[in-house]
Design an enzyme around this catalytic site. Structure first.
Site, PDB file in Angstrom:
ATOM      1  N   GLU A 242     -12.826  19.579  29.753  1.00 10.49           N
ATOM      2  CA  GLU A 242     -12.361  20.471  28.691  1.00 10.49           C
ATOM      3  C   GLU A 242     -13.555  21.109  27.998  1.00 10.49           C
ATOM      4  OE1 GLU A 242      -9.884  19.858  24.486  1.00 10.49           O
ATOM      5  OE2 GLU A 242      -9.518  18.519  26.169  1.00 10.49           O
TER       6      GLU A 242
ATOM      7  N   GLU B 263     -12.695  25.670  18.502  1.00  7.19           N
ATOM      8  CA  GLU B 263     -11.637  25.246  17.586  1.00  7.19           C
ATOM      9  C   GLU B 263     -12.028  25.566  16.142  1.00  7.19           C
ATOM     10  OE1 GLU B 263      -9.711  21.318  19.552  1.00  7.19           O
ATOM     11  OE2 GLU B 263     -11.820  21.115  18.997  1.00  7.19           O
TER      12      GLU B 263
END
Length: 291
Positions: free
Chosen positions: A160, A164
């Site tokens: 991943e 964010e």
């Protein structure tokens, strides 16, 4: 039959009736105090890869707008049992004239108390440059994100790469990555502005030996194998908005966000390594997405 026989027969019938009523009462009580069974996530709810051999998809640029293209995009509408993520609900994905808006709500779905929105690009994507033009959702407890991801839930290693924005402090970008299930940990990058109040372009470049994160084409962080091994597995590409369980409160903040808070996404692009194709940055200007 003697009188005592009548009494014994009556007592037996009364005992049987009492047992029957007691059993029914206990069954009803169990339904009241026990939580309902949690339905399993249907496997058909997880988007299949565009190709069974997980061949990576070509470069693309997508300007969000009024239409949903089922052939290339997937609206998440399920939840993962035993996960800190909310229930993903398709009705919280809203298409506007020049963007898609993802919404998060306090909504009961099975045992989940929060419903969020996740919009996935179908297929798998690998090394190259990823760009997003967006405005994060306001309010403590929100997590607005663009990221690549694959996981054991899909029969793959957990790799991943994240961009964010955490509602407790929207003056920072949170960069992170996972390699084969191992997490690097938080990288908090000062922005100099509130990401929920302004539209900006964010990006990362993914190579076999490095990840570089950008804000408005300004290099803000580089990760190398000296920090932690770099992800190698192709992953899905998605944007989402969510709020987690109590275990995540220290990370993203107490969930005091306004019910119905939204993140706005205007453009998403992937330029495969070695390509020279159009990207979001080719048409992005700070003034373009102002109200």
């Amino acid at each position: 039959m003697t009188g005592s026989g009548h009494i014994s027969a009556f007592s037996a019938r009364r005992a049987a009736l009492f047992a029957l009523l007691s059993g029914a009462f206990l069954a009803c009580l169990a339904l009241l105090v026990s939580p309902p069974p949690v339905p399993e996530m249907k496997s058909s709810a997880i988007p299949p890869p565009l190709r069974a051999d997980r061949q990576v998809e070509p470069s693309f640029v997508h300007h969000f707008g009024r239409k949903h293209d089922e052939a290339t995009w997937f609206k998440s509408d399920f939840y993962y049992p035993n996960s800190g993520h909310p229930a993903w609900q398709a009705d919280l994905i809203h298409f506007k004239k020049n963007r898609v808006e993802l919404e998060v709500r306090r909504r009961k779905v099975a045992y989940k108390n929060i419903a969020g929105a996740e919009y996935q690009r179908r297929g798998f994507y690998h090394y190259g440059r990823y760009e997003v033009v967006m405005r994060a959702a306001p309010g403590s407890g929100t997590v607005s994100a663009m990221f690549t991801h694959t996981h054991g839930q899909f029969g793959d290693p957990h790799d991943e790469i994240d961009i964010e924005f955490l509602g407790k402090d929207l003056t920072k970008m949170h960069a992170n990555y996972f390699t084969n299930g191992r997490e690097h940990g938080g990288i908090y990058i000062p922005l100099g502005f509130d990401a929920s109040k302004e539209v900006h372009l964010y990006a990362f470049e993914w190579e076999p030996g490095a990840i570089r994160w950008y804000v408005d084409d300004r290099l803000v962080h580089t990760a190398t194998p000296a920090d932690m091994a770099i992800p190698q597995a192709p992953g899905r590409l998605m944007v989402h908005l969510w709020s987690g369980t109590r275990d995540q409160f220290n990370w993203h903040g107490e969930p005091t966000f306004r019910n119905g808070a939204r993140a706005r996404f205007y453009c998403l692009s992937y330029q495969a390594a070695g390509d020279d194709t159009e990207q979001c940055s080719d048409s992005y200007t700070p003034r373009k997405y102002r109200r």
